[in-house]
Design a protein around this motif. Structure first.
Motif, PDB file in Angstrom:
ATOM      1  N   LYS A  22      44.950  42.351  44.002  1.00 34.07           N
ATOM      2  CA  LYS A  22      44.144  43.275  43.199  1.00 34.07           C
ATOM      3  C   LYS A  22      42.746  43.319  43.808  1.00 34.07           C
ATOM      4  N   GLN A  23      42.127  44.497  43.775  1.00 33.02           N
ATOM      5  CA  GLN A  23      40.800  44.592  44.380  1.00 33.02           C
ATOM      6  C   GLN A  23      39.752  44.043  43.406  1.00 33.02           C
ATOM      7  N   LEU A  24      39.855  42.757  43.204  1.00 38.10           N
ATOM      8  CA  LEU A  24      38.901  41.980  42.425  1.00 38.10           C
ATOM      9  C   LEU A  24      38.660  40.681  43.181  1.00 38.10           C
ATOM     10  N   ILE A  25      37.420  40.258  43.254  1.00 38.89           N
ATOM     11  CA  ILE A  25      37.120  38.975  43.873  1.00 38.89           C
ATOM     12  C   ILE A  25      37.440  37.874  42.868  1.00 38.89           C
ATOM     13  N   LYS A  26      38.245  36.928  43.286  1.00 41.81           N
ATOM     14  CA  LYS A  26      38.618  35.819  42.435  1.00 41.81           C
ATOM     15  C   LYS A  26      37.587  34.706  42.615  1.00 41.81           C
ATOM     16  N   VAL A  27      36.797  34.436  41.574  1.00 43.03           N
ATOM     17  CA  VAL A  27      35.727  33.444  41.644  1.00 43.03           C
ATOM     18  C   VAL A  27      36.139  32.234  40.809  1.00 43.03           C
ATOM     19  N   VAL A  28      36.429  31.125  41.475  1.00 41.09           N
ATOM     20  CA  VAL A  28      36.836  29.899  40.789  1.00 41.09           C
ATOM     21  C   VAL A  28      35.610  28.998  40.668  1.00 41.09           C
ATOM     22  N   THR A  29      35.191  28.730  39.437  1.00 43.88           N
ATOM     23  CA  THR A  29      34.018  27.898  39.201  1.00 43.88           C
ATOM     24  C   THR A  29      34.425  26.615  38.486  1.00 43.88           C
ATOM     25  N   GLY A  30      33.567  25.601  38.566  1.00 38.08           N
ATOM     26  CA  GLY A  30      33.840  24.357  37.871  1.00 38.08           C
ATOM     27  C   GLY A  30      33.081  23.201  38.486  1.00 38.08           C
ATOM     28  N   SER A 123      30.385  25.388  42.659  1.00 33.31           N
ATOM     29  CA  SER A 123      30.161  24.316  41.689  1.00 33.31           C
ATOM     30  C   SER A 123      28.934  24.569  40.835  1.00 33.31           C
ATOM     31  N   ASN A 124      28.500  25.811  40.793  1.00 35.36           N
ATOM     32  CA  ASN A 124      27.328  26.139  40.002  1.00 35.36           C
ATOM     33  C   ASN A 124      27.520  27.513  39.384  1.00 35.36           C
ATOM     34  N   SER A 125      27.337  27.608  38.079  1.00 35.19           N
ATOM     35  CA  SER A 125      27.570  28.873  37.385  1.00 35.19           C
ATOM     36  C   SER A 125      26.598  29.953  37.818  1.00 35.19           C
ATOM     37  N   GLN A 126      25.516  29.565  38.480  1.00 41.50           N
ATOM     38  CA  GLN A 126      24.526  30.548  38.905  1.00 41.50           C
ATOM     39  C   GLN A 126      25.055  31.489  39.981  1.00 41.50           C
ATOM     40  N   ILE A 127      26.191  31.156  40.614  1.00 37.80           N
ATOM     41  CA  ILE A 127      26.720  32.098  41.606  1.00 37.80           C
ATOM     42  C   ILE A 127      27.174  33.387  40.934  1.00 37.80           C
ATOM     43  N   LEU A 128      27.325  33.355  39.616  1.00 33.27           N
ATOM     44  CA  LEU A 128      27.738  34.559  38.893  1.00 33.27           C
ATOM     45  C   LEU A 128      26.572  35.224  38.186  1.00 33.27           C
ATOM     46  N   SER A 129      25.383  34.927  38.626  1.00 33.99           N
ATOM     47  CA  SER A 129      24.214  35.567  38.025  1.00 33.99           C
ATOM     48  C   SER A 129      23.340  36.126  39.144  1.00 33.99           C
ATOM     49  N   GLY A 130      22.263  36.715  38.762  1.00 34.46           N
ATOM     50  CA  GLY A 130      21.298  37.202  39.740  1.00 34.46           C
ATOM     51  C   GLY A 130      21.886  38.213  40.693  1.00 34.46           C
ATOM     52  N   GLU A 131      21.758  37.929  41.990  1.00 33.56           N
ATOM     53  CA  GLU A 131      22.150  38.879  43.016  1.00 33.56           C
ATOM     54  C   GLU A 131      23.649  39.186  43.003  1.00 33.56           C
ATOM     55  N   LEU A 132      24.464  38.169  42.746  1.00 31.97           N
ATOM     56  CA  LEU A 132      25.908  38.412  42.748  1.00 31.97           C
ATOM     57  C   LEU A 132      26.286  39.405  41.663  1.00 31.97           C
ATOM     58  N   ALA A 133      25.700  39.234  40.486  1.00 33.01           N
ATOM     59  CA  ALA A 133      25.989  40.161  39.396  1.00 33.01           C
ATOM     60  C   ALA A 133      25.555  41.575  39.762  1.00 33.01           C
ATOM     61  N   SER A 137      28.972  43.564  40.212  1.00 36.70           N
ATOM     62  CA  SER A 137      29.205  43.777  38.785  1.00 36.70           C
ATOM     63  C   SER A 137      30.505  44.544  38.555  1.00 36.70           C
ATOM     64  N   GLY A 138      31.384  43.967  37.734  1.00 38.15           N
ATOM     65  CA  GLY A 138      32.641  44.617  37.410  1.00 38.15           C
ATOM     66  C   GLY A 138      33.695  44.524  38.481  1.00 38.15           C
ATOM     67  N   ARG A 139      33.402  43.798  39.556  1.00 45.13           N
ATOM     68  CA  ARG A 139      34.344  43.737  40.679  1.00 45.13           C
ATOM     69  C   ARG A 139      34.852  42.326  40.944  1.00 45.13           C
ATOM     70  N   TYR A 140      34.615  41.413  40.026  1.00 47.16           N
ATOM     71  CA  TYR A 140      35.135  40.057  40.191  1.00 47.16           C
ATOM     72  C   TYR A 140      35.684  39.557  38.864  1.00 47.16           C
ATOM     73  N   VAL A 141      36.534  38.548  38.951  1.00 47.13           N
ATOM     74  CA  VAL A 141      37.049  37.874  37.775  1.00 47.13           C
ATOM     75  C   VAL A 141      36.761  36.383  37.947  1.00 47.13           C
TER      76      VAL A 141
END
Length: 403
Positions: A22-30, A123-133, A137-141
């Motif tokens: 699927k054309q979504l970036i799979k972002v595994v955090t934890g 390993s940091n939730s900040q990868i899903l904020s700021g510039e990445l968002a 935006s709307g292109r990752y899960v």
């Protein structure tokens, strides 16, 4: 005992499979060492077994010294671009990508190509904020990963038939996968090292924190007060009265950093009656009970709060949004929300005393809607029903693979 790679995190594999191609970036955090890298390795192995060729896979672990030059985003981009086969489905795996400054520009560039299936971890939730968002935006899960659940832990040790013994070991050994391959005496040292790595590598260096001992003191306060209402002001006042002067704003910065690295979780309060989110007196839970023991030593802790912490993490694994419930003057341990509605949970080590049972049931009885209400305890008694409130053995509930 199996090799770590063979302990399959099936729930997470299933989620990756649901988004495959699927054309979504799979972002595994934890949190560090919860199994993100192993998950990517397991998924690559599955792809190869299902007919994907090795040359269709590009894997980079940015914590591996072999790839140190790729921490430069331009070098990173060119390295991957050279390995992409035109007109061929490719699978790109970027592990601990937060180490690359402005990595989102590179990922965004690859995302444009519909034949590239992209998986990244951090390993940091900040990868899903700021510039990445902004870029994606709307292109990752996001697939938020935790260490082993009680069910996974019991399965790995083959202890499904003796849940009480498994639960004791779960508390002592902890839920980080690698602890299963260590002697009991080595576990505290391993967890202490993990904690220090998170503190120094993911928080102190990233946030440029000067007073490391103060950060550790705030962390110890949170670990010592899991499941209790706290505020940054309360922490600052307590520490200042103990001769460690700090203001509430700095405490808030430290707490945010702990949550960003998934070492702690902040749970906000929810007014059930008024259907509104409250902004004060949050509760905190920790990523792993044994990690708490490694930090604080053998300091005693209420069995009910330990169970509460474990139940909270399990609700996250089952993909609920979780809040502490408030109904008039009563408190409900957890309001678990998903697309189907709410489920209300009370958690208690035991309710065999009548007064304790009535205390735990009272908040649930006060709620007048028709959503499910559950009382979880460690009592090895038959399940019961109190005016629609189900009392369930917590270990039976933890071992079930259902939402």
């Amino acid at each position: 005992m199996e090799e770590p790679l063979n302990i399959t995190r099936q729930d997470f594999i299933n989620r990756l499979r649901s988004f495959k191609d699927k054309q979504l970036i799979k972002v595994v955090t934890g949190i560090r060492r919860c199994g993100k890298s192993t998950l990517l390795a397991q998924w690559q192995k599955i792809l190869l077994n299902e007919g994907v060729e090795q040359k269709q896979i590009v894997f980079i672990n940015f914590e591996d010294y072999e790839f140190k030059e790729l921490l430069d985003k331009d070098v990173f981009y060119n390295y991957v671009k050279m390995r992409i086969i035109p007109e061929k489905r490719m699978y790109l795996f970027f592990d601990e990508i937060q180490r690359v400054e402005h990595f989102e520009e590179v990922v965004d560039s690859f995302f444009i190509n519909p034949l590239l299936d992209i998986y990244i971890t951090g390993s940091n939730s900040q990868i899903l904020s700021g510039e990445l968002a902004t870029y994606l935006s709307g292109r990752y899960v996001e697939i938020q990963m935790q260490p082993f659940s009680f069910r996974e832990f019991s399965d790995a040790l083959g202890m499904q038939e003796n849940l009480s013994s498994a639960y004791r070991k779960y508390q002592e050994t902890g839920s980080f996968p690698y602890t299963l391959f260590l002697d009991k005496s080595s576990v505290p040292e391993y967890l202490s090292g993990l904690f220090n790595t998170i503190l120094i590598k993911d928080i102190v260096s990233r946030k440029r924190i000067a007073d490391v001992s103060m950060l550790q003191s705030v962390t110890e306060f949170i670990f010592d007060n899991i499941g209790l209402e706290v505020s940054s002001k309360k922490i600052a006042d307590t520490m200042t009265s103990n001769g460690r002067k700090i203001d509430s704003r700095m405490v808030e910065n430290y707490l945010s950093a702990l949550c960003e690295t998934f070492i702690a979780y902040k749970v906000k309060r929810y007014n059930i009656k008024g259907k509104e989110y409250l902004k004060s007196l949050e509760k905190y839970y920790v990523a792993d009970i044994a990690l708490r023991s490694a930090l604080l030593g053998k300091k005693s802790m209420d069995a009910g709060h330990i169970l509460e912490n474990i139940v909270y993490l399990e609700l996250l694994r089952r993909r609920y949004k979780v809040y502490v419930g408030k109904y008039d003057d009563a408190e409900v341990d957890f309001v678990a929300m998903n697309e189907e509605g709410n489920t209300y949970f009370q958690v208690s080590a035991t309710v065999r005393e009548e007064s304790t049972l009535e205390r735990e049931l009272r908040p649930l009885k006060a709620i007048k809607d028709n959503y499910p209400k559950v009382l979880l305890t460690l009592d090895d008694d038959p399940a019961a029903d109190y005016e629609g409130i189900k009392r369930i053995n917590a270990l039976d509930w933890l071992i079930k693979n259902e939402k």
